[in-house]
Design a protein around this motif. Structure first.
Motif, mmCIF file in Angstrom:
data_model
loop_
_atom_site.group_PDB
_atom_site.id
_atom_site.type_symbol
_atom_site.label_atom_id
_atom_site.label_comp_id
_atom_site.label_asym_id
_atom_site.label_seq_id
_atom_site.Cartn_x
_atom_site.Cartn_y
_atom_site.Cartn_z
ATOM 1 N N LEU A 8 2.458 -21.588 11.698
ATOM 2 C CA LEU A 8 1.299 -20.839 12.167
ATOM 3 C C LEU A 8 0.387 -20.470 11.001
ATOM 4 C CD1 LEU A 8 0.146 -19.686 14.819
ATOM 5 C CD2 LEU A 8 1.283 -17.524 14.275
ATOM 6 N N ALA A 9 0.988 -20.187 9.847
ATOM 7 C CA ALA A 9 0.187 -19.864 8.662
ATOM 8 C C ALA A 9 -0.621 -21.068 8.183
ATOM 9 C CB ALA A 9 1.089 -19.362 7.543
ATOM 10 N N LEU A 10 -0.209 -22.271 8.564
ATOM 11 C CA LEU A 10 -0.930 -23.499 8.194
ATOM 12 C C LEU A 10 -1.920 -23.934 9.269
ATOM 13 C CD1 LEU A 10 1.796 -25.787 6.551
ATOM 14 C CD2 LEU A 10 -0.132 -24.663 5.425
ATOM 15 N N LEU A 11 -2.274 -23.029 10.163
ATOM 16 C CA LEU A 11 -3.151 -23.387 11.278
ATOM 17 C C LEU A 11 -4.499 -23.956 10.815
ATOM 18 C CD1 LEU A 11 -2.740 -23.367 14.294
ATOM 19 C CD2 LEU A 11 -3.853 -21.107 14.400
ATOM 20 N N PRO A 12 -5.125 -23.447 9.755
ATOM 21 C CA PRO A 12 -6.388 -24.069 9.309
ATOM 22 C C PRO A 12 -6.233 -25.545 8.979
ATOM 23 C CG PRO A 12 -6.107 -21.926 8.286
ATOM 24 C CD PRO A 12 -4.816 -22.234 8.980
ATOM 25 N N GLU A 13 -5.149 -25.884 8.284
ATOM 26 C CA GLU A 13 -4.907 -27.294 7.953
ATOM 27 C C GLU A 13 -4.561 -28.108 9.200
ATOM 28 O OE1 GLU A 13 -4.618 -24.970 4.312
ATOM 29 O OE2 GLU A 13 -3.663 -24.725 6.257
ATOM 30 N N VAL A 14 -3.834 -27.503 10.125
ATOM 31 C CA VAL A 14 -3.461 -28.196 11.367
ATOM 32 C C VAL A 14 -4.707 -28.555 12.170
ATOM 33 C CG1 VAL A 14 -2.288 -27.949 13.583
ATOM 34 C CG2 VAL A 14 -1.163 -27.167 11.483
ATOM 35 N N PHE A 15 -5.661 -27.635 12.240
ATOM 36 C CA PHE A 15 -6.907 -27.908 12.966
ATOM 37 C C PHE A 15 -7.667 -29.080 12.350
ATOM 38 C CE2 PHE A 15 -6.945 -23.359 14.632
ATOM 39 C CZ PHE A 15 -6.721 -23.741 15.949
ATOM 40 N N VAL A 16 -7.738 -29.105 11.032
ATOM 41 C CA VAL A 16 -8.470 -30.187 10.358
ATOM 42 C C VAL A 16 -7.766 -31.525 10.566
ATOM 43 C CG1 VAL A 16 -9.276 -31.051 8.133
ATOM 44 C CG2 VAL A 16 -9.459 -28.622 8.660
ATOM 45 N N ALA A 52 -9.470 -19.561 11.735
ATOM 46 C CA ALA A 52 -8.044 -19.367 11.438
ATOM 47 C C ALA A 52 -7.839 -18.908 9.995
ATOM 48 C CB ALA A 52 -7.282 -20.660 11.692
ATOM 49 N N ALA A 53 -8.618 -19.446 9.070
ATOM 50 C CA ALA A 53 -8.492 -19.040 7.666
ATOM 51 C C ALA A 53 -8.940 -17.597 7.467
ATOM 52 C CB ALA A 53 -9.315 -19.972 6.782
ATOM 53 N N ALA A 54 -10.017 -17.204 8.159
ATOM 54 C CA ALA A 54 -10.491 -15.824 8.050
ATOM 55 C C ALA A 54 -9.455 -14.846 8.588
ATOM 56 C CB ALA A 54 -11.810 -15.668 8.788
ATOM 57 N N VAL A 55 -8.834 -15.200 9.702
ATOM 58 C CA VAL A 55 -7.775 -14.352 10.258
ATOM 59 C C VAL A 55 -6.586 -14.280 9.306
ATOM 60 C CG1 VAL A 55 -6.111 -14.117 12.147
ATOM 61 C CG2 VAL A 55 -8.478 -14.757 12.642
ATOM 62 N N GLY A 56 -6.242 -15.406 8.699
ATOM 63 C CA GLY A 56 -5.130 -15.437 7.758
ATOM 64 C C GLY A 56 -5.366 -14.575 6.536
ATOM 65 N N MET A 57 -6.626 -14.452 6.104
ATOM 66 C CA MET A 57 -6.930 -13.626 4.938
ATOM 67 C C MET A 57 -6.720 -12.144 5.205
ATOM 68 S SD MET A 57 -10.306 -15.466 3.305
ATOM 69 C CE MET A 57 -10.501 -14.185 2.079
ATOM 70 N N MET A 58 -6.689 -11.768 6.479
ATOM 71 C CA MET A 58 -6.448 -10.359 6.815
ATOM 72 C C MET A 58 -4.975 -9.980 6.722
ATOM 73 S SD MET A 58 -8.970 -10.051 10.135
ATOM 74 C CE MET A 58 -10.662 -10.628 10.060
ATOM 75 N N GLN A 59 -4.114 -10.996 6.604
ATOM 76 C CA GLN A 59 -2.681 -10.750 6.512
ATOM 77 C C GLN A 59 -2.272 -10.592 5.041
ATOM 78 O OE1 GLN A 59 -1.262 -10.357 9.493
ATOM 79 N NE2 GLN A 59 -3.263 -10.928 10.357
ATOM 80 N N SER A 61 -0.648 -11.286 1.446
ATOM 81 C CA SER A 61 -0.403 -12.535 0.723
ATOM 82 C C SER A 61 1.078 -12.880 0.761
ATOM 83 C CB SER A 61 -0.857 -12.397 -0.737
ATOM 84 O OG SER A 61 -2.243 -12.151 -0.809
ATOM 85 N N THR A 62 1.354 -14.163 0.931
ATOM 86 C CA THR A 62 2.749 -14.597 1.013
ATOM 87 C C THR A 62 2.848 -16.067 0.646
ATOM 88 O OG1 THR A 62 4.686 -14.706 2.471
ATOM 89 C CG2 THR A 62 2.569 -15.262 3.438
ATOM 90 N N THR A 63 4.069 -16.562 0.534
ATOM 91 C CA THR A 63 4.316 -17.991 0.363
ATOM 92 C C THR A 63 5.146 -18.482 1.543
ATOM 93 O OG1 THR A 63 6.273 -17.546 -0.991
ATOM 94 C CG2 THR A 63 4.194 -17.925 -2.146
ATOM 95 N N ILE A 64 4.974 -19.736 1.899
ATOM 96 C CA ILE A 64 5.664 -20.298 3.057
ATOM 97 C C ILE A 64 6.382 -21.574 2.664
ATOM 98 C CG2 ILE A 64 4.087 -19.258 4.729
ATOM 99 C CD1 ILE A 64 2.594 -21.899 4.878
#
Length: 481
Positions: A8-16, A52-59, A61-64
């Protein structure tokens, strides 16, 4: 590791990725006069990625995926800038790409190259870094050669050979760092490289950094940039001088941030920065082709963008200044290419004679973009360049700041060589259509979508300059390791 949450954290890349696949498949079944659907598929996928990237920036910072990919302020900014820049490229190229034989393939390749740049932004593992490098490079080879001209074929071959050579260097560097660090994760390397042999660490860093300079278009991997910019389509030229740089420079910063002080890597990065800005400026001085001039200009801009890299981890201004400058550079450089795309028959500096009279809005957009690249207030690049100079000064690289200031002043010469003819009373008659129409008609040849993009881009350059303080405050968060 929670695979579902990590995915889910990779959603921006998944969309592209999904947009690239759907656009390619749809283009295989649609007739040529209905390929416009693939354009909208690509744009919608990129817009979804931005959200999706903008929403992710509100979370937080982490690594996956076992700390192999970072979701933080660096990857968030990179994702948004890359997606918006790719949308801008597609829009400015609407007239150029509509009805082309490889229209859907072009959109798919643009999205795949953008996906590779996004992976570079968040790569927190050397193997992911290599994957992002290859995914960004391979579509570019096809995009450059897509125009099928002798010049494009030569540029594509030069890009491929240089990319393959530096790709091998990257893999060699990765192998060395893996050997002395006992792993490929940045988290592990940050601890293990402290006690590793300095010569081996230096060899690994040089190999990886050299390959990233190929993607960024900086010395020593810059040779392909002017030829590819001149020979490829305008939309492709705008893309290759903008989007790969974003991923490569953020990836380089993230890597250098974990390299120990046992080697003097700031000196190496500083020398590459000085060489890039100086060589790019000197080569651009006497260029007559506007696209080749912009190609060399992007080489010099990489030099300024590398100032924060030279003080990574040594100045609190380094990361926010880099992200701000990348956003400003993307908007400014794409605006200049939008003007070039809007006036396709004007290929040389003299072709722009009288453009201020026949195309005042486009002339205004070109003034904003070129003076913006110099670093003139109140444009966004002015704030970006100022903060990068402050970061380098704060990091103790005063000599590099002096070189950057001298080069910034020197760059004004070749930008003015382009701007000055626009205010001439004589109106240029482009050679490509002089036999087909009167001068008055030829002077007004323009592409509406590209022209609209140029004006919009110029407005964004000024607006971003006004809100630069807010961007800096957002970009001040540390990277995740």
């Amino acid at each position: 590791m929670n695979v579902a949450l990590d995915t889910l954290a990779l959603l921006p890349e998944v969309f592209v990725l999904a947009g690239a696949i759907v656009a390619l498949l749809a283009g295989s079944f649609l007739p040529r006069n209905r390929q416009v659907a693939t354009r909208w598929i690509a744009i919608l996928a990129l817009m979804a990625s931005v959200v999706a990237a903008a929403v992710g920036m509100m979370q937080p910072s982490t690594t996956i995926f076992e700390a192999s990919f970072a979701v933080d302020i660096g990857s968030g900014f990179g994702r948004i800038i890359i997606a918006l820049a790719t949308i801008f490229v597609i829009v400015l190229g609407i007239e150029e790409l509509s009805g082309a034989r490889r229209e859907s393939e072009t959109y798919a390749l643009l999205l795949l190259a953008a996906l590779g740049a996004m992976l570079l932004c968040g790569a927190s593992d050397l193997l992911i870094l290599v994957t992002g490098y290859l995914l960004t490079s391979i579509p570019l080879y096809a995009l450059i050669g897509m125009s099928r001209s002798p010049g494009a074929a030569e540029a594509a071959m030069k890009t491929y050979l240089l990319g393959a050579l530096l790709g091998i260097m990257m893999m060699l560097g990765v192998s060395v760092l893996f050997g002395v660090g006992g792993g490929t994760s940045y988290r592990q390397l940050a601890l293990a490289l402290v006690d590793a042999p300095a010569a081996a660490v230096a060899m690994g860093v040089v190999g990886v950094l050299g390959a990233l300079m190929f993607k960024a278009g900086g010395v020593p991997g810059h040779f392909w940039i002017p030829d590819a910019t001149q020979a490829s389509g305008t939309a492709v030229a705008a893309f290759l001088t903008t989007v790969p740089k974003i991923g490569a420079l953020i990836a380089a910063y993230r890597l250098l941030d974990i390299i120990p002080g046992s080697i003097d890597w700031p000196l190496l990065v500083g020398l590459l920065a000085a060489a890039s800005m100086t060589l790019g400026n000197f080569a651009a001085f006497w260029q007559d082709d506007v696209r080749r001039l912009l190609g060399w200009s992007t080489v010099s801009q990489v030099g300024y963008l590398m100032l924060p890299l030279a003080v990574a981890g040594r100045s609190d201004l380094a990361l926010p200044s880099l992200l701000l400058y990348l956003a400003g550079y993307a908007a400014t450089n794409l605006t200049a290419f939008a003007v070039v795309a809007a006036l396709p028959t004007r290929r040389t500096l003299t072709d722009y004679r009288g453009a201020a009279r026949t195309h005042p809005w486009l002339a205004g957009a070109l003034i904003v973009s070129l003076l913006g690249l110099v670093g003139t207030p109140p444009t966004i690049v002015f704030i970006g360049k100022l903060t990068t100079l402050a970061a380098a000064w704060d990091g103790g690289l005063v000599w590099l700041v002096v070189i950057a200031v001298i080069n910034s002043v020197a760059s004004l010469f070749y930008y003015l060589r382009w701007l000055a003819p626009m205010f001439s009373r004589a109106v240029a008659l482009p050679l490509s259509s002089s036999a087909a129409s009167p001068a008055a008609a030829t002077a007004r040849v323009r592409r509406r979508w590209a022209a609209g993009s140029a004006v919009t881009g110029a407005a964004s350059v000024l607006i971003l300059g006004i809100v630069a303080g807010g961007i800096l405050s957002i970009a001040g968060s540390p990277l995740a390791h």
